[in-house]
Scaffold this active site. Structure first.
Site, mmCIF file in Angstrom:
data_model
loop_
_atom_site.group_PDB
_atom_site.id
_atom_site.type_symbol
_atom_site.label_atom_id
_atom_site.label_comp_id
_atom_site.label_asym_id
_atom_site.label_seq_id
_atom_site.Cartn_x
_atom_site.Cartn_y
_atom_site.Cartn_z
ATOM 1 N N HIS A 1 -26.501 13.669 -19.072
ATOM 2 C CA HIS A 1 -25.641 14.349 -20.089
ATOM 3 C C HIS A 1 -24.102 13.486 -19.806
ATOM 4 C CE1 HIS A 1 -29.012 17.075 -21.142
ATOM 5 N NE2 HIS A 1 -28.709 17.518 -20.026
ATOM 6 N N HIS B 1 -33.041 11.847 -17.528
ATOM 7 C CA HIS B 1 -31.748 11.725 -18.610
ATOM 8 C C HIS B 1 -30.669 11.999 -17.887
ATOM 9 C CE1 HIS B 1 -33.016 15.994 -19.070
ATOM 10 N NE2 HIS B 1 -31.580 16.200 -19.459
ATOM 11 N N HIS C 1 -31.146 13.519 -14.033
ATOM 12 C CA HIS C 1 -32.027 14.499 -13.593
ATOM 13 C C HIS C 1 -33.242 14.680 -14.428
ATOM 14 C CE1 HIS C 1 -29.226 16.114 -16.604
ATOM 15 N NE2 HIS C 1 -30.253 16.872 -16.796
#
Ligand code: NAG
Ligand code: NAG
Ligand code: NAG
Ligand code: NAG
Ligand code: NAG
Length: 388
Positions: free
Chosen positions: A81, A79, A131
């Site tokens: 951020h 995912h 990551h």
């Protein structure tokens, strides 16, 4: 008329001076505090939050994950951020971390990197970086630093939103349900953006690790320089990154930055400090000048790794910290710290790019050893006898 008022003030300041820094769990508002190893707000699964957005004025969150990673490598789906910078620091055991900048992954103009992080190794994942990670050993501690603080609300909300039943598992799951994503709880995975989590399910973690790494850059095989931007993950193996020797106040401190304001666009810094007990005062009285007072505009946290550290915060009784203990000091608050054991070491986080580490490095010199200098005749020697 004045006398009672004076007494009141004197009593108040006496009471204040006796206030303890120790708390039982992470406070819900900004204040200085210290926590014993393992204390803090907890979630099932081995997650402890000694510093949160609430306790730090949203400066940062520190999340300790203690878990058994031996059975298949507990971890999370790939995912990104978009607003949160996340550092992965291995305190014990081993962790594998993968990372690649999202834009260069999509344009196929970069190569995916992975590292096996042993004790004291770190991978820094700037926002907009894909990551994923795995814990690898039976007794692993991963310390996450998430900036700004507040991201942790995702974990707390995930926890009250249990995973849906897995289709075909016989537990009554409705046919046609999406297979739940490990680590996403019961959230609708298309709707995780409100928690700043963007799944990247096409990302295939590479498996071709040799000597702890795959993809560009040094690891244990050469120096780990800090880049000047956030265009890729940043990897610093224990003692393989830049080091600075400070002798401010007549005592040695080695600052080992993992990220500074340069690598975080001024939002935080993280690294370790290794320090020698303070100098013995002139005059042979035998007393030791133990602490150095500092004041920083940004929040500061220490997490102990070795030795023993005495910390005083203005208005509080001083505390003595050992392995795993955490202390947090808000910005613009004077505090003092000093070692009471040889080779005392702690991990620091500051809530802006120009904190305590910057103050120390500005008056230090580049240093190429993990050890501070030892005087001739000193009782304790570690490694080689070094001279400056
Ligand atoms: C932070 O404070 C808010 C408001 O009081 C509360 O709703 C939330 O649960 C707190 N978060 C944590 C992680 O303690
Ligand atoms: C990405 O680039 C590499 C080498 O530059 C190439 O071998 C590979 O086929 C490319 N992948 C895609 C999906 O374009
Ligand atoms: C999941 O979220 C997406 C996007 O918000 C929405 O279109 C979809 O209907 C949601 N699915 C469920 C099962 O709620
Ligand atoms: C860096 O911070 C500045 C201001 O604090 C902001 O304008 C800029 O967009 C940030 N850059 C990145 C890459 O986040
Ligand atoms: C500390 O004080 C400075 C100067 O007044 C201010 O700019 C800064 O925001 C303060 N820091 C915090 C964490 O409140």
């Amino acid at each position: 008329m004045l006398l009672p008022l004076f007494i009141l003030v004197a009593t108040a300041s006496l009471a204040n001076a006796a206030t303890t820094l120790w708390v039982d769990t992470t406070p819900q508002s900004l204040r200085p505090y210290a926590l014993k190893k393992g204390r803090g707000i907890k979630l099932p699964g081995g997650n402890t939050f000694p510093v949160t957005g609430n306790s730090s004025g949203n400066a940062f969150c520190i999340l300790n994950t203690n878990a058994d990673g031996s059975a298949g490598g507990a971890g999370v789906f790939p995912h990104v951020h978009k607003k949160t910078y996340e550092n992965f620091y291995t305190v014990k055991g081993r962790v594998q971390l993968w990372g690649q900048n999202l834009d260069t992954y999509l344009s196929n103009s970069s190569i995916q990197q992975t590292r096996i992080l042993g004790q004291g190794d770190i991978g820094a994942i700037p926002f907009n970086t894909i990551h994923t990670f795995s814990l690898l050993e039976p007794d692993t501690q991963l310390t996450g630093v998430l900036v700004p603080g507040g991201f942790e609300e995702f974990f707390f909300n995930r926890n009250v939103s249990p995973s849906p039943p897995i289709p075909g598992s016989g537990s009554g799951g409705g046919g046609g349900d999406e297979t739940p994503l490990p680590g996403a709880g019961g959230f609708n995975i298309s709707d995780l953006g409100k928690w700043d989590v963007y799944p990247q399910l096409d990302f295939v973690p590479r498996r071709d690790v040799v000597n702890g790494k795959a993809g560009p850059g040094n690891w244990y095989d050469g120096p780990n320089e800090l880049p000047s931007n956030m265009a890729a993950p940043i990897w610093v193996a224990r003692n393989r990154g830049p080091k600075w020797l400070s002798n401010q106040g007549g005592r040695y401190q080695i600052v080992t930055p993992f990220v500074t304001g340069q690598q975080t666009n001024g939002t935080f810094s993280q690294g370790t400090i290794t320090l020698r007990p303070g100098p013995v005062a002139e005059g042979g009285s035998g007393t030791t000048e133990k602490r150095m007072w500092v004041r920083s505009e940004v929040a500061t946290a220490f997490m102990m790794e070795e030795g023993q550290l005495e910390v005083a915060v203005e208005g509080y009784e001083s505390v003595s910290l050992i392995d795993g203990d955490v202390v947090f000091v808000p910005g613009n608050t004077s505090f003092a710290y000093g070692a009471t054991a040889e080779f005392t070491k702690f991990m620091y986080v500051t809530g802006g790019g120009w904190g305590l580490d910057y103050q120390l490095m500005a008056n230090a010199k580049p240093w190429n050893s993990a050890f501070y200098p030892q005087e001739e005749g000193s009782g304790v020697k570690r490694g080689m006898l070094l001279r400056i």
